[in-house]
Design an enzyme around this catalytic site. Sequence first.
Site, PDB file in Angstrom:
ATOM      1  N   GLU A 154       0.799  -1.239   0.000  1.00  0.00           N
ATOM      2  CA  GLU A 154       0.000   0.000   0.000  1.00  0.00           C
ATOM      3  C   GLU A 154       0.828   1.284   0.000  1.00  0.00           C
ATOM      4  O   GLU A 154       0.553   2.214   0.763  1.00  0.00           O
ATOM      5  CB  GLU A 154      -0.961  -0.016   1.201  1.00  0.00           C
ATOM      6  CG  GLU A 154      -1.868  -1.229   1.213  1.00  0.00           C
ATOM      7  CD  GLU A 154      -2.843  -1.274   2.392  1.00  0.00           C
ATOM      8  OE1 GLU A 154      -2.753  -0.404   3.279  1.00  0.00           O
ATOM      9  OE2 GLU A 154      -3.680  -2.183   2.415  1.00  0.00           O
ATOM     10  N   GLU A 260      -5.815 -10.990  -1.240  1.00  0.00           N
ATOM     11  CA  GLU A 260      -6.625 -10.798  -0.019  1.00  0.00           C
ATOM     12  C   GLU A 260      -8.115 -10.770  -0.374  1.00  0.00           C
ATOM     13  O   GLU A 260      -8.843  -9.854   0.013  1.00  0.00           O
ATOM     14  CB  GLU A 260      -6.241  -9.488   0.681  1.00  0.00           C
ATOM     15  CG  GLU A 260      -4.773  -9.383   1.000  1.00  0.00           C
ATOM     16  CD  GLU A 260      -4.394  -8.122   1.789  1.00  0.00           C
ATOM     17  OE1 GLU A 260      -5.290  -7.429   2.305  1.00  0.00           O
ATOM     18  OE2 GLU A 260      -3.185  -7.842   1.876  1.00  0.00           O
TER      19      GLU A 260
HETATM   20  C1  XIL Z   1      -6.066  -6.616   8.442  1.00  0.00           C
HETATM   21  C2  XIL Z   1      -6.363  -7.798   9.356  1.00  0.00           C
HETATM   22  O1  XIL Z   1      -7.221  -8.685   8.683  1.00  0.00           O
HETATM   23  C3  XIL Z   1      -6.992  -7.324  10.638  1.00  0.00           C
HETATM   24  O2  XIL Z   1      -7.145  -8.403  11.555  1.00  0.00           O
HETATM   25  C4  XIL Z   1      -6.124  -6.229  11.268  1.00  0.00           C
HETATM   26  O3  XIL Z   1      -6.775  -5.711  12.398  1.00  0.00           O
HETATM   27  C5  XIL Z   1      -5.871  -5.115  10.275  1.00  0.00           C
HETATM   28  O4  XIL Z   1      -5.288  -5.658   9.099  1.00  0.00           O
HETATM   29  N1  XIL Z   1      -4.836  -4.890   3.820  1.00  0.00           N
HETATM   30  C6  XIL Z   1      -3.801  -5.684   4.268  1.00  0.00           C
HETATM   31  C7  XIL Z   1      -4.003  -6.587   5.429  1.00  0.00           C
HETATM   32  O5  XIL Z   1      -2.748  -5.707   3.627  1.00  0.00           O
HETATM   33  O6  XIL Z   1      -2.845  -6.764   6.185  1.00  0.00           O
HETATM   34  C8  XIL Z   1      -5.127  -6.097   6.315  1.00  0.00           C
HETATM   35  O7  XIL Z   1      -5.352  -7.071   7.323  1.00  0.00           O
HETATM   36  C9  XIL Z   1      -6.363  -5.819   5.500  1.00  0.00           C
HETATM   37  C10 XIL Z   1      -6.111  -4.752   4.475  1.00  0.00           C
END
Ligand code: XIL
Length: 344
Positions: A154, A260
């Site tokens: 990101e 994701e």
């Molecule tokens: C999220 C997790 O799922 C949560 O449990 C945590 O509180 C915050 O992070 N983008 C990403 C992930 O790259 O690491 C994130 O994961 C979701 C958004």
Amino acid sequence: MLRFCLLLLTLVGLAACQKEPLTQCDAAQPLHGYYPFPVGAAISMIELGRGTAYDELARRQFNSVTPENCFKPSYLHPGPGQYYWAEADALADFSQASNQRLHGHVLIWHQQLPGWMWAFAGSPADWEALFKDHIQTVVRHFRGRVAGWDVVNEAFEADGTLRSTIWKQHLGATYLEKAFRYAHEADPEALLFYNDYDLDSNPVKRRAVLSWLRTMRQRGVPVHGLGLQMHISILNPENTQIAEALGEVQQTGLKIHLSEIDVAVNPLGKAVTPNRELLQRQADKLAFLVRTYQELPRDQQYGITFWGISDQNTWIRRYFQRDDYPLLFDDNYQPKPAYCILAR
Ligand code: XIL
């Protein structure tokens, strides 16, 4: 419950007790068996090992694992020079025992950093040492166990500019390139990814990332893949946008990870019930995404990863404080239409 149903039966007839089945299939065969590329899930160490159905689904349905949180700096690097490996190693052991690929997430990000990093008050050289030490200590620790890393996560804003993270502020824009070079030094075998969200729905951001990736390649920076997070919903992006995005990222020749995936059914945060129509729209959106991914050249298919297993464990409910049902298994760990449409 039975008595309650019988009572209802007599009162309002059969229909009241027959909930519409939300499941169209069982999950007898592992999902990953239907695909030539790895199919993974983000695993939460809060859920794993509690003896619920989660464990078995995590072990059997997927052949790739991404740590949902326990590899992030706030967990792994709680104090200066202090590393906490226990949970991360437990997950690495789990994935190895289950013959699953382990995907490392995440080395450099602007979130989930330990307090001491936020407060760190060193010179630019101290910052660089901290940055390099974190990357290389973590990558070396998992060398030979982690197949690929999300090296930077990101780093771009929606308008295509570089996000002003603590890394950019203290190391300058070249932190990106440095992260990849340091990671590669620490494990020359690992595949190194840049990972970001909205690359499917925002062409401005996507093109900025793709143009940066081209520059990296020209400069010989070891970047091997691009992760598209795919936190999408039944409303957005349109299928045409998905097709356009995957068509463009394919041109890079890089490995592509749908890293994701979740498909929200309630992006607007209203009162919602996961009825058959919504779950079918979710399944159709997901099927389109995976079908389009299947058309990529095989050597560019690093795999697809779901951001969780059951709706009960989705980050979306906690993070965005709204009711939603974005994953493959329902709150009772039963397969949803989204699972069934992929398991064939
Ligand atoms: C999220 C997790 O799922 C949560 O449990 C945590 O509180 C915050 O992070 N983008 C990403 C992930 O790259 O690491 C994130 O994961 C979701 C958004």
